[in-house]
Motif scaffolding. Structure first.
Motif, PDB file in Angstrom:
ATOM      1  N   ILE A  50      -5.549  -0.057 -11.804  1.00 28.20           N
ATOM      2  CA  ILE A  50      -5.033   0.934 -10.524  1.00 28.20           C
ATOM      3  C   ILE A  50      -4.214   1.871 -10.635  1.00 28.20           C
ATOM      4  O   ILE A  50      -3.697   2.762 -10.058  1.00 28.20           O
ATOM      5  N   ALA A  51      -3.718   1.436 -11.613  1.00 26.86           N
ATOM      6  CA  ALA A  51      -2.982   3.068 -13.037  1.00 26.86           C
ATOM      7  C   ALA A  51      -3.352   4.106 -13.181  1.00 26.86           C
ATOM      8  O   ALA A  51      -3.398   4.849 -13.408  1.00 26.86           O
ATOM      9  N   ALA A  52      -5.385   3.078 -12.955  1.00 22.84           N
ATOM     10  CA  ALA A  52      -5.533   4.690 -13.236  1.00 22.84           C
ATOM     11  C   ALA A  52      -6.149   5.042 -12.042  1.00 22.84           C
ATOM     12  O   ALA A  52      -7.281   6.319 -12.183  1.00 22.84           O
ATOM     13  N   GLY A  53      -6.101   5.248 -10.943  1.00 24.38           N
ATOM     14  CA  GLY A  53      -6.204   5.176  -9.295  1.00 24.38           C
ATOM     15  C   GLY A  53      -6.939   4.848  -8.832  1.00 24.38           C
ATOM     16  O   GLY A  53      -7.747   5.697  -7.922  1.00 24.38           O
ATOM     17  N   VAL A  54      -7.453   3.411  -9.019  1.00 28.11           N
ATOM     18  CA  VAL A  54      -8.381   2.972  -8.457  1.00 28.11           C
ATOM     19  C   VAL A  54      -7.909   2.377  -6.775  1.00 28.11           C
ATOM     20  O   VAL A  54      -7.690   1.142  -7.710  1.00 28.11           O
ATOM     21  N   ALA A  55      -8.451   2.567  -5.543  1.00 32.68           N
ATOM     22  CA  ALA A  55      -7.298   1.889  -4.788  1.00 32.68           C
ATOM     23  C   ALA A  55      -8.563   0.432  -4.095  1.00 32.68           C
ATOM     24  O   ALA A  55      -9.408   0.324  -4.254  1.00 32.68           O
ATOM     25  N   ILE A  56      -7.412  -0.707  -3.915  1.00 30.94           N
ATOM     26  CA  ILE A  56      -7.910  -1.999  -3.604  1.00 30.94           C
ATOM     27  C   ILE A  56      -7.029  -2.633  -3.050  1.00 30.94           C
ATOM     28  O   ILE A  56      -5.992  -2.525  -3.076  1.00 30.94           O
ATOM     29  N   VAL A  57      -7.815  -3.150  -1.812  1.00 36.71           N
ATOM     30  CA  VAL A  57      -7.388  -4.114  -0.878  1.00 36.71           C
ATOM     31  C   VAL A  57      -8.134  -5.479  -0.910  1.00 36.71           C
ATOM     32  O   VAL A  57      -8.751  -5.348  -1.153  1.00 36.71           O
ATOM     33  N   PHE A  58      -8.001  -6.582  -0.305  1.00 38.50           N
ATOM     34  CA  PHE A  58      -7.739  -7.729  -0.567  1.00 38.50           C
ATOM     35  C   PHE A  58      -8.109  -8.221   0.606  1.00 38.50           C
ATOM     36  O   PHE A  58      -7.359  -7.528   1.510  1.00 38.50           O
ATOM     37  N   ALA A  59      -9.572  -9.205   1.215  1.00 40.36           N
ATOM     38  CA  ALA A  59      -9.273  -9.417   2.731  1.00 40.36           C
ATOM     39  C   ALA A  59      -9.530 -11.067   2.310  1.00 40.36           C
ATOM     40  O   ALA A  59      -9.817 -11.684   1.338  1.00 40.36           O
ATOM     41  N   ASP A  60      -9.321 -11.693   3.645  1.00 42.15           N
ATOM     42  CA  ASP A  60      -9.257 -13.202   3.520  1.00 42.15           C
ATOM     43  C   ASP A  60      -8.381 -13.578   2.688  1.00 42.15           C
ATOM     44  O   ASP A  60      -8.188 -14.348   3.363  1.00 42.15           O
ATOM     45  N   ARG A  61      -8.070 -13.727   1.992  1.00 48.95           N
ATOM     46  CA  ARG A  61      -7.269 -13.608   0.828  1.00 48.95           C
ATOM     47  C   ARG A  61      -6.424 -12.597   0.415  1.00 48.95           C
ATOM     48  O   ARG A  61      -6.478 -11.838  -0.114  1.00 48.95           O
ATOM     49  N   ARG A  74     -13.291  -4.151   8.652  1.00 46.72           N
ATOM     50  CA  ARG A  74     -12.939  -3.205   9.236  1.00 46.72           C
ATOM     51  C   ARG A  74     -11.264  -2.475   8.881  1.00 46.72           C
ATOM     52  O   ARG A  74     -11.169  -1.664   8.030  1.00 46.72           O
ATOM     53  N   THR A  75     -10.652  -3.446   8.978  1.00 48.16           N
ATOM     54  CA  THR A  75      -9.129  -3.348   8.714  1.00 48.16           C
ATOM     55  C   THR A  75      -8.645  -3.000   7.380  1.00 48.16           C
ATOM     56  O   THR A  75      -8.320  -1.968   6.731  1.00 48.16           O
ATOM     57  N   ALA A  76      -9.926  -3.776   6.944  1.00 47.58           N
ATOM     58  CA  ALA A  76      -9.415  -3.588   4.897  1.00 47.58           C
ATOM     59  C   ALA A  76     -10.166  -2.564   4.840  1.00 47.58           C
ATOM     60  O   ALA A  76      -9.017  -1.841   3.423  1.00 47.58           O
ATOM     61  N   ALA A  77     -11.348  -1.811   4.756  1.00 47.47           N
ATOM     62  CA  ALA A  77     -11.802  -0.661   4.869  1.00 47.47           C
ATOM     63  C   ALA A  77     -10.792   0.557   4.305  1.00 47.47           C
ATOM     64  O   ALA A  77     -10.738   1.603   4.111  1.00 47.47           O
ATOM     65  N   GLN A  78     -10.511   0.395   6.600  1.00 47.91           N
ATOM     66  CA  GLN A  78      -9.659   1.413   6.820  1.00 47.91           C
ATOM     67  C   GLN A  78      -8.173   1.701   5.703  1.00 47.91           C
ATOM     68  O   GLN A  78      -7.900   2.069   5.717  1.00 47.91           O
ATOM     69  N   GLY A 108       3.352   4.466  -0.220  1.00 45.46           N
ATOM     70  CA  GLY A 108       4.656   3.237   0.318  1.00 45.46           C
ATOM     71  C   GLY A 108       4.233   1.836  -0.938  1.00 45.46           C
ATOM     72  O   GLY A 108       3.064   2.095  -1.491  1.00 45.46           O
ATOM     73  N   PRO A 109       4.429   0.820  -0.669  1.00 42.07           N
ATOM     74  CA  PRO A 109       4.513  -0.580  -1.428  1.00 42.07           C
ATOM     75  C   PRO A 109       3.172  -1.177  -0.344  1.00 42.07           C
ATOM     76  O   PRO A 109       2.375  -0.521   0.450  1.00 42.07           O
ATOM     77  N   ALA A 110       2.551  -1.836  -1.473  1.00 44.78           N
ATOM     78  CA  ALA A 110       1.415  -2.851  -0.955  1.00 44.78           C
ATOM     79  C   ALA A 110       1.896  -3.970   0.569  1.00 44.78           C
ATOM     80  O   ALA A 110       3.381  -3.615   0.866  1.00 44.78           O
ATOM     81  N   ARG A 111       0.965  -3.672   1.348  1.00 40.81           N
ATOM     82  CA  ARG A 111       0.990  -4.346   2.773  1.00 40.81           C
ATOM     83  C   ARG A 111      -0.208  -5.968   2.927  1.00 40.81           C
ATOM     84  O   ARG A 111      -0.997  -5.534   2.048  1.00 40.81           O
ATOM     85  N   GLN A 112       0.086  -6.548   3.241  1.00 41.22           N
ATOM     86  CA  GLN A 112      -0.291  -7.469   3.908  1.00 41.22           C
ATOM     87  C   GLN A 112      -0.139  -7.139   5.343  1.00 41.22           C
ATOM     88  O   GLN A 112       0.491  -7.310   6.357  1.00 41.22           O
ATOM     89  N   VAL A 113      -1.430  -7.433   6.990  1.00 36.44           N
ATOM     90  CA  VAL A 113      -1.871  -7.731   7.755  1.00 36.44           C
ATOM     91  C   VAL A 113      -2.169  -8.812   7.755  1.00 36.44           C
ATOM     92  O   VAL A 113      -3.293  -9.106   6.937  1.00 36.44           O
ATOM     93  N   THR A 114      -1.465 -10.184   9.229  1.00 32.85           N
ATOM     94  CA  THR A 114      -2.385 -11.046   9.523  1.00 32.85           C
ATOM     95  C   THR A 114      -3.274 -11.193  10.456  1.00 32.85           C
ATOM     96  O   THR A 114      -2.057 -10.585  11.434  1.00 32.85           O
ATOM     97  N   LEU A 115      -4.397 -11.163  11.081  1.00 30.20           N
ATOM     98  CA  LEU A 115      -5.106 -10.925  12.085  1.00 30.20           C
ATOM     99  C   LEU A 115      -4.710 -12.442  12.976  1.00 30.20           C
ATOM    100  O   LEU A 115      -5.069 -13.398  12.470  1.00 30.20           O
ATOM    101  N   ARG A 129      -5.353   4.324   1.651  1.00 29.34           N
ATOM    102  CA  ARG A 129      -4.931   4.726  -0.136  1.00 29.34           C
ATOM    103  C   ARG A 129      -5.774   6.064  -0.339  1.00 29.34           C
ATOM    104  O   ARG A 129      -5.069   6.413  -1.381  1.00 29.34           O
ATOM    105  N   LEU A 130      -7.313   5.936  -0.450  1.00 28.99           N
ATOM    106  CA  LEU A 130      -7.974   7.000  -0.989  1.00 28.99           C
ATOM    107  C   LEU A 130      -7.506   7.865  -0.030  1.00 28.99           C
ATOM    108  O   LEU A 130      -8.304   9.932  -0.940  1.00 28.99           O
ATOM    109  N   GLU A 131      -6.918   8.401   0.624  1.00 28.88           N
ATOM    110  CA  GLU A 131      -6.747  10.292   1.198  1.00 28.88           C
ATOM    111  C   GLU A 131      -5.399  10.160   0.701  1.00 28.88           C
ATOM    112  O   GLU A 131      -4.772  11.309   1.280  1.00 28.88           O
ATOM    113  N   GLY A 132      -4.526   9.431  -0.066  1.00 24.81           N
ATOM    114  CA  GLY A 132      -2.605   9.296  -0.651  1.00 24.81           C
ATOM    115  C   GLY A 132      -1.758   8.844   0.318  1.00 24.81           C
ATOM    116  O   GLY A 132      -0.790   9.103   0.343  1.00 24.81           O
ATOM    117  N   ALA A 133      -2.279   7.909   0.892  1.00 31.07           N
ATOM    118  CA  ALA A 133      -0.979   7.071   1.738  1.00 31.07           C
ATOM    119  C   ALA A 133      -0.137   6.217   0.384  1.00 31.07           C
ATOM    120  O   ALA A 133      -0.777   5.521   0.359  1.00 31.07           O
TER     121      ALA A 133
END
Length: 328
Positions: free
Chosen positions: A132-143, A290-294, A305-312, A299-303
């Motif tokens: 993450i410090a090296a610039g890899v964007a990471i999103v967790f899904a389901d858990r 879909r939401t995780a990929a978006q 802010g702090p980490a977000r958690q979305v609950t569907l 993030r890859l396009e420069g967004a």
């Protein structure tokens, strides 16, 4: 490109504009350049172009098991979003093994993927902090991630389980069993928590013998279900923690004469065609992916802010099995 430019009688910059779809080239010149590209068999070197921009136009997806009916639509949704961004998706299955998850995630990072969508098997993801410090964007899904701050997209496991168990209570059931996945899995714990909360809210006790957690192996689920139905405090209804558990429980109930109410977490194929059709708490794995990929591409396009958690949200789908009244 030099050969194409010489063949078409134009400069290198003109060829570059045509190849990259940039404006400033007349229709006749563009046609001449494209004809030269075809004649010479020229292929654009996307790898070199992307590396100059610091990107590889690839992302990774690490999930439990691609063959699982729940993860197939999730994976497809991630792939569709990636395709819209002209990005290649590479995926692998962790088999619910934290060590394998880490190996896969780090192997993908070593291949310089731009980002990762991870359905985590483990609960300690500090190994990803350098990535993450090296610039890899990471999103967790389901858990959610463990011990690091990162974006996450979850389904409402607690609220969905609470709704499903409450539905059984509303049908008159007081002895309700829970057959779930292993307690080390976040979603299993949340669904068990929802079960306990629904029973407590209704003023109902929960006997230890009414709860059976473990692997989703059919033999384990069958043995646990039989124990709940034939024990000293037999249950009249069952809430199941995921679709794999539900399928085995449906088979067990089909062999018994006495009706038992059933609500399962997760929908599954042909659930509406069984007798009785299976009432489920449905989540949307495609929307989860879909939401995780978006979020990843934001993030890859420069967004920032702090980490977000979305609950569907989940949805209770009454079909018949959850509406069977108590028989004893």
């Amino acid at each position: 490109m030099k050969d194409v430019a010489a063949h078409a009688g134009v400069g290198l910059k003109t060829v570059s504009r045509v190849v990259n779809g940039e404006p400033g080239v007349s229709q006749d010149t563009e046609t001449r350049v494209r004809d030269s590209i075809v004649a010479l068999g020229f292929r654009r070197n996307d790898s070199a172009r992307l590396l100059r921009k610091g990107r590889t136009a690839s992302i990774g997806l690490v999930l439990e098991d691609l063959a699982d009916p729940f993860y197939a639509p999730l994976s497809r949704a991630v792939e569709e979003v990636a395709r819209a961004y002209d990005t290649l998706l590479i995926h692998g299955s962790s088999a619910e093994d934290p060590v394998r998850e880490q190996e896969l995630a780090l192997a993908l990072c070593a291949r310089r993927v731009d980002g990762l969508v991870i359905v985590p098997a483990g609960e300690d993801h500090r190994y990803l902090a350098p990535e993450i410090a090296a610039g890899v964007a990471i999103v967790f899904a389901d858990r959610p991630p463990g011990l690091i701050e990162a974006d996450a997209v979850l389904s409402g496991s607690f609220t969905g389980a609470h709704q499903g168990v409450t539905h059984l209570i509303e049908q008159g059931h007081r002895r309700i069993g829970f057959v779930g996945d292993r307690s080390v899995i976040h979603t299993a714990r949340e669904r068990l928590r929802g079960y306990h909360a629904a029973m407590e809210d209704a003023g109902l006790p929960v006997h230890e013998s009414w709860v059976a957690l473990g692997s989703t192996a059919p033999e384990r689920v069958r043995a646990s279900t039989t124990r709940l139905l034939d024990g000293p405090e037999p249950v009249t209804a069952l809430f199941t923690g995921n679709n794999r558990v539900t399928v085995t429980v449906v088979r067990v109930l089909a062999e018994r004469e006495e009706p038992v109410a059933l609500v399962g977490f997760d929908d599954f194929e042909l659930a509406d065609l069984l007798s009785p059709p299976v009432t489920v708490v449905a989540q949307d794995p495609a929307q989860l992916g879909r939401t995780a990929a978006q979020m990843l591409f934001q993030r890859l396009e420069g967004a920032g802010g702090p980490a977000r958690q979305v609950t569907l949200p989940t949805e209770l789908v009454p079909r018949g099995s959850g509406e069977v009244p108590p028989s004893r």
